[in-house]
Design a protein around this motif. Sequence first.
Motif, PDB file in Angstrom:
ATOM      1  N   PRO A  36       0.805  -1.213   0.000  1.00 48.01           N
ATOM      2  CA  PRO A  36       0.000   0.000   0.000  1.00 48.01           C
ATOM      3  C   PRO A  36       0.842   1.269   0.000  1.00 48.01           C
ATOM      4  O   PRO A  36       2.003   1.272   0.415  1.00 48.01           O
ATOM      5  CB  PRO A  36      -0.817  -0.107   1.288  1.00 48.01           C
ATOM      6  N   HIS A  37       0.255   2.341  -0.472  1.00 49.66           N
ATOM      7  CA  HIS A  37       0.783   3.696  -0.320  1.00 49.66           C
ATOM      8  C   HIS A  37       0.592   4.079   1.157  1.00 49.66           C
ATOM      9  O   HIS A  37      -0.323   3.566   1.808  1.00 49.66           O
ATOM     10  CB  HIS A  37      -0.047   4.597  -1.242  1.00 49.66           C
ATOM     11  N   PRO A  38       1.450   4.947   1.708  1.00 53.22           N
ATOM     12  CA  PRO A  38       1.251   5.311   3.126  1.00 53.22           C
ATOM     13  C   PRO A  38      -0.165   5.798   3.443  1.00 53.22           C
ATOM     14  O   PRO A  38      -0.672   5.559   4.555  1.00 53.22           O
ATOM     15  CB  PRO A  38       2.277   6.436   3.341  1.00 53.22           C
ATOM     16  N   ILE A  39      -0.835   6.447   2.479  1.00 48.11           N
ATOM     17  CA  ILE A  39      -2.181   6.970   2.765  1.00 48.11           C
ATOM     18  C   ILE A  39      -3.200   5.845   2.928  1.00 48.11           C
ATOM     19  O   ILE A  39      -4.098   5.926   3.768  1.00 48.11           O
ATOM     20  CB  ILE A  39      -2.629   7.962   1.667  1.00 48.11           C
ATOM     21  N   ASN A  40      -3.088   4.769   2.131  1.00 43.56           N
ATOM     22  CA  ASN A  40      -4.075   3.692   2.288  1.00 43.56           C
ATOM     23  C   ASN A  40      -3.565   2.531   3.141  1.00 43.56           C
ATOM     24  O   ASN A  40      -4.270   1.526   3.298  1.00 43.56           O
ATOM     25  CB  ASN A  40      -4.610   3.202   0.936  1.00 43.56           C
ATOM     26  N   ALA A  41      -2.372   2.688   3.727  1.00 43.33           N
ATOM     27  CA  ALA A  41      -1.851   1.619   4.584  1.00 43.33           C
ATOM     28  C   ALA A  41      -2.800   1.247   5.732  1.00 43.33           C
ATOM     29  O   ALA A  41      -2.902   0.076   6.095  1.00 43.33           O
ATOM     30  CB  ALA A  41      -0.472   2.004   5.123  1.00 43.33           C
ATOM     31  N   PRO A  42      -3.527   2.219   6.345  1.00 40.41           N
ATOM     32  CA  PRO A  42      -4.439   1.807   7.431  1.00 40.41           C
ATOM     33  C   PRO A  42      -5.699   1.082   6.940  1.00 40.41           C
ATOM     34  O   PRO A  42      -6.408   0.498   7.743  1.00 40.41           O
ATOM     35  CB  PRO A  42      -4.847   3.142   8.076  1.00 40.41           C
ATOM     36  N   TYR A  43      -5.974   1.136   5.621  1.00 40.98           N
ATOM     37  CA  TYR A  43      -7.267   0.643   5.119  1.00 40.98           C
ATOM     38  C   TYR A  43      -7.192  -0.826   4.720  1.00 40.98           C
ATOM     39  O   TYR A  43      -7.505  -1.200   3.598  1.00 40.98           O
ATOM     40  CB  TYR A  43      -7.738   1.534   3.964  1.00 40.98           C
TER      41      TYR A  43
END
Lengths: 94, 417
Positions: free
Chosen positions: B389-396
């Motif tokens: 994942p990209h850091p922005i979608n890593a939590p998703y």
Amino acid sequence: MLIINCPYCGERPELEFAYGGQAHIDRPVQPADLNDEDWTGYLYLRENTKGVHAERWRHLHGCARFFNALRDTRTDHFLATYKVGEKAPEVTRS
Amino acid sequence: MQRFSALSLLRHGLGRHQGWKPQWRNAQPKPGYDAIIVGGGGHGLGAAYYLAKVHGITNVAVLEKGWIGGGNTGRNTTIIRSNYLFDESAALYDHALQLWEGLSQELNYNVMFSQRGVMMLAHNIHDIQVFKRHVHANRINGVDNEWLTPEQAQEFCPSLNIDPNVRYPVLGAALQRRGGTARHDAVAWGYARAADALGVDIIENCEVTGIRRDANGAVLGVETTRGFIGSRKVGVSAAGHTSVVMGMADVRLPLESYPLQALVSEPVKPIFPCVVMSNTIHAYMSQSDKGELVIGAGTDIYTSYTQRGGLHIATHTLEAICELFPQFRRMRMLRNWGGIVDVTPDRSPIIAKTPVKGLYVNCGWGTGGFKATPGAAHLFAHTIAKDEPHPINAPYTIERFRDGFMIDEAAAAAVAH
């Protein structure tokens, strides 16, 4: 608006009911024995069937009792409603 | 790709507009691709575009069971905003909003992005507290949002009724000026045209019926109504039907699908300058550039795939609209429709790898997928191309439900899901 057949009160409009999600989910008998995957399944994973779906309803503005139903999620047609504790009736899964 | 410009318009005008070519090829499926995207909505087409544009993966197919933009992309209320409460959400939706701001230029296609402002109304003391908290949280995260008094709200939207004696009086509002609307069809068409120009095959009327895997479980390709198509990377972006497609690979996701309705009025002259939303009495409305009032209703209470929904749900929303904007009481509604939205337990999306090697999923957008289109597509392409994942979608992730790291926007989003 759907007409839903409460097994206790008979046919009533959808507005009288609350939806209770998937039916026949057993509470764990030995919760301490469950691992994280089992807990995820029990808490969060639900059947999202495109077709006949067994689900709970509550006749909120009538007898206030929970019951179960089989509904086809492609058409919203109710195939059967039945009391809690009873097995789901056999229906023609067309 | 034929570029659109004032000059090309003039030149084709001189030729009586007979010279325009189709905006994308009618591609036939090849035996194999470097990546396959399942779902030809804005999210899927955008992911294919960014795979080609950003990551240089141009041997890509987008498989759509119907026609381009015929699913939820053509069935929403086109509202765009990024004023979400939590850090993870603000990062995700503002990433999308920043891409929206340059999208027409990037695609050489007018997606009619209009930053007319999104105003959310407060009707009680709880609304005021929650929205003020949103305003502060947003500003800390660099997302614009401001608090308005009822008078300022009416100044921004003159047709708003701020009479204190109505049942749910307007006590204030939160305004995101960078929010607004875009033309939903144009987003799909613009991405399709730009992706096609980079070599992406857009294959319509091609329904995925199975996912083929090798002995180790990794993805080999997809079975479709037009035969087997091979690929080691398959990204599923099928909105309400995600559970159906992912079931083909025996992947269960925490998703439930519901109908979400919207409706439009007869077209009238410009009268409504912004987007107004009310969570408490569930109304939201804007005016399309064609003149229709575009109104969003809520989801039905039960799961369904009918793309229809009960009429009483729409009626409930119209009652709220008529109270806030009494002058629209006599407007005629031309048509209503339903889209199928897949909802996660925490009401935040999943953009992630799956337990199956080579299978990726972008789903769970609930009632708010349109606003995220460019951002979701961009991050999904990154996840597929890099296999991480990209850091922005890593939590998703999917695993956040197991691990307890939920992003609980169910209570934080402005409109009930």
